[in-house]
Design a protein around this motif. Sequence first.
Motif, PDB file in Angstrom:
ATOM      1  N   TRP A  28       0.858  -1.182   0.000  1.00 40.69           N
ATOM      2  CA  TRP A  28       0.000   0.000   0.000  1.00 40.69           C
ATOM      3  C   TRP A  28       0.892   1.228   0.000  1.00 40.69           C
ATOM      4  O   TRP A  28       2.112   1.092   0.039  1.00 40.69           O
ATOM      5  N   HIS A  29       0.312   2.413  -0.093  1.00 45.80           N
ATOM      6  CA  HIS A  29       1.140   3.609  -0.169  1.00 45.80           C
ATOM      7  C   HIS A  29       0.512   4.782   0.574  1.00 45.80           C
ATOM      8  O   HIS A  29      -0.681   4.814   0.826  1.00 45.80           O
ATOM      9  N   THR A  30       1.388   5.701   0.922  1.00 48.29           N
ATOM     10  CA  THR A  30       0.998   7.016   1.424  1.00 48.29           C
ATOM     11  C   THR A  30       1.498   8.015   0.391  1.00 48.29           C
ATOM     12  O   THR A  30       2.083   7.619  -0.627  1.00 48.29           O
ATOM     13  N   SER A  31       1.348   9.285   0.662  1.00 45.63           N
ATOM     14  CA  SER A  31       1.853  10.276  -0.286  1.00 45.63           C
ATOM     15  C   SER A  31       3.379  10.303  -0.330  1.00 45.63           C
ATOM     16  O   SER A  31       3.965  10.742  -1.311  1.00 45.63           O
ATOM     17  N   ALA A  32       4.022   9.790   0.716  1.00 42.81           N
ATOM     18  CA  ALA A  32       5.481   9.877   0.804  1.00 42.81           C
ATOM     19  C   ALA A  32       6.214   8.556   0.639  1.00 42.81           C
ATOM     20  O   ALA A  32       7.426   8.553   0.428  1.00 42.81           O
ATOM     21  N   SER A  33       5.513   7.416   0.744  1.00 48.34           N
ATOM     22  CA  SER A  33       6.220   6.140   0.663  1.00 48.34           C
ATOM     23  C   SER A  33       5.297   4.998   0.265  1.00 48.34           C
ATOM     24  O   SER A  33       4.081   5.094   0.375  1.00 48.34           O
ATOM     25  N   PHE A  34       5.926   3.939  -0.225  1.00 49.61           N
ATOM     26  CA  PHE A  34       5.237   2.679  -0.460  1.00 49.61           C
ATOM     27  C   PHE A  34       5.569   1.782   0.721  1.00 49.61           C
ATOM     28  O   PHE A  34       6.698   1.785   1.220  1.00 49.61           O
ATOM     29  N   VAL A  67       5.112  -9.617  10.002  1.00 48.74           N
ATOM     30  CA  VAL A  67       6.410  -9.987  10.572  1.00 48.74           C
ATOM     31  C   VAL A  67       7.500  -8.995  10.193  1.00 48.74           C
ATOM     32  O   VAL A  67       8.560  -8.976  10.806  1.00 48.74           O
ATOM     33  N   SER A  68       7.212  -8.171   9.184  1.00 51.14           N
ATOM     34  CA  SER A  68       8.161  -7.132   8.806  1.00 51.14           C
ATOM     35  C   SER A  68       7.437  -6.085   7.975  1.00 51.14           C
ATOM     36  O   SER A  68       6.630  -6.422   7.112  1.00 51.14           O
ATOM     37  N   ARG A  69       7.710  -4.820   8.243  1.00 51.29           N
ATOM     38  CA  ARG A  69       7.167  -3.713   7.453  1.00 51.29           C
ATOM     39  C   ARG A  69       8.347  -2.949   6.878  1.00 51.29           C
ATOM     40  O   ARG A  69       9.258  -2.555   7.596  1.00 51.29           O
ATOM     41  N   VAL A  70       8.296  -2.740   5.562  1.00 56.70           N
ATOM     42  CA  VAL A  70       9.361  -2.016   4.879  1.00 56.70           C
ATOM     43  C   VAL A  70       8.738  -0.829   4.163  1.00 56.70           C
ATOM     44  O   VAL A  70       7.775  -0.986   3.412  1.00 56.70           O
ATOM     45  N   ARG A  71       9.278   0.354   4.399  1.00 55.37           N
ATOM     46  CA  ARG A  71       8.828   1.576   3.723  1.00 55.37           C
ATOM     47  C   ARG A  71       9.920   2.007   2.748  1.00 55.37           C
ATOM     48  O   ARG A  71      11.090   2.085   3.130  1.00 55.37           O
ATOM     49  N   ILE A  72       9.512   2.279   1.506  1.00 55.43           N
ATOM     50  CA  ILE A  72      10.483   2.742   0.520  1.00 55.43           C
ATOM     51  C   ILE A  72       9.929   3.983  -0.174  1.00 55.43           C
ATOM     52  O   ILE A  72       8.716   4.127  -0.328  1.00 55.43           O
ATOM     53  N   PRO A  73      10.825   4.876  -0.610  1.00 56.27           N
ATOM     54  CA  PRO A  73      10.361   6.072  -1.316  1.00 56.27           C
ATOM     55  C   PRO A  73       9.814   5.694  -2.691  1.00 56.27           C
ATOM     56  O   PRO A  73      10.238   4.695  -3.281  1.00 56.27           O
ATOM     57  N   PRO A  74       8.863   6.471  -3.203  1.00 56.28           N
ATOM     58  CA  PRO A  74       8.272   6.157  -4.515  1.00 56.28           C
ATOM     59  C   PRO A  74       9.308   5.963  -5.622  1.00 56.28           C
ATOM     60  O   PRO A  74       9.127   5.113  -6.493  1.00 56.28           O
ATOM     61  N   GLN A  75      10.392   6.708  -5.588  1.00 54.64           N
ATOM     62  CA  GLN A  75      11.421   6.583  -6.624  1.00 54.64           C
ATOM     63  C   GLN A  75      12.018   5.179  -6.663  1.00 54.64           C
ATOM     64  O   GLN A  75      12.473   4.722  -7.705  1.00 54.64           O
ATOM     65  N   GLN A  76      12.043   4.483  -5.543  1.00 51.73           N
ATOM     66  CA  GLN A  76      12.663   3.158  -5.477  1.00 51.73           C
ATOM     67  C   GLN A  76      11.726   2.036  -5.914  1.00 51.73           C
ATOM     68  O   GLN A  76      12.165   0.920  -6.163  1.00 51.73           O
TER      69      GLN A  76
END
Length: 106
Positions: A28-34, A67-76
């Motif tokens: 899922w996504h927010t305005s700042a990250s996936f 078990v794990s949450r990973v946030r990445i920037p949209p560019q990635q």
Amino acid sequence: MASSELKLQVDLPSEHEAGVPADFASVWHTSASFVLDFVAAKSPAKAAVDKTTGAQTGGRVMPARVVSRVRIPPQQVFELARALTQQLDAWERETGRKADGSGARD
């Protein structure tokens, strides 16, 4: 002339070497990250029950835990999608299997 190429020197702490088993991922996504939530089932699915009446609703419920949450920037996201595609293609070539379940089995 000095190179302007950036190389990452990645360190994997020994406590993370084994990884974390997950049965599926939710993206899922927010305005700042996936956000990628990796989820593991806690027990087999059971009949869904209405909490107020106790009647079965006809569906099933499988208890699960992130078990794990990973946030990445949209560019990635594009780089991640390319890397996953490359690795899936290599896995299919190496195993003779397809991710959809078709193909040879080991």
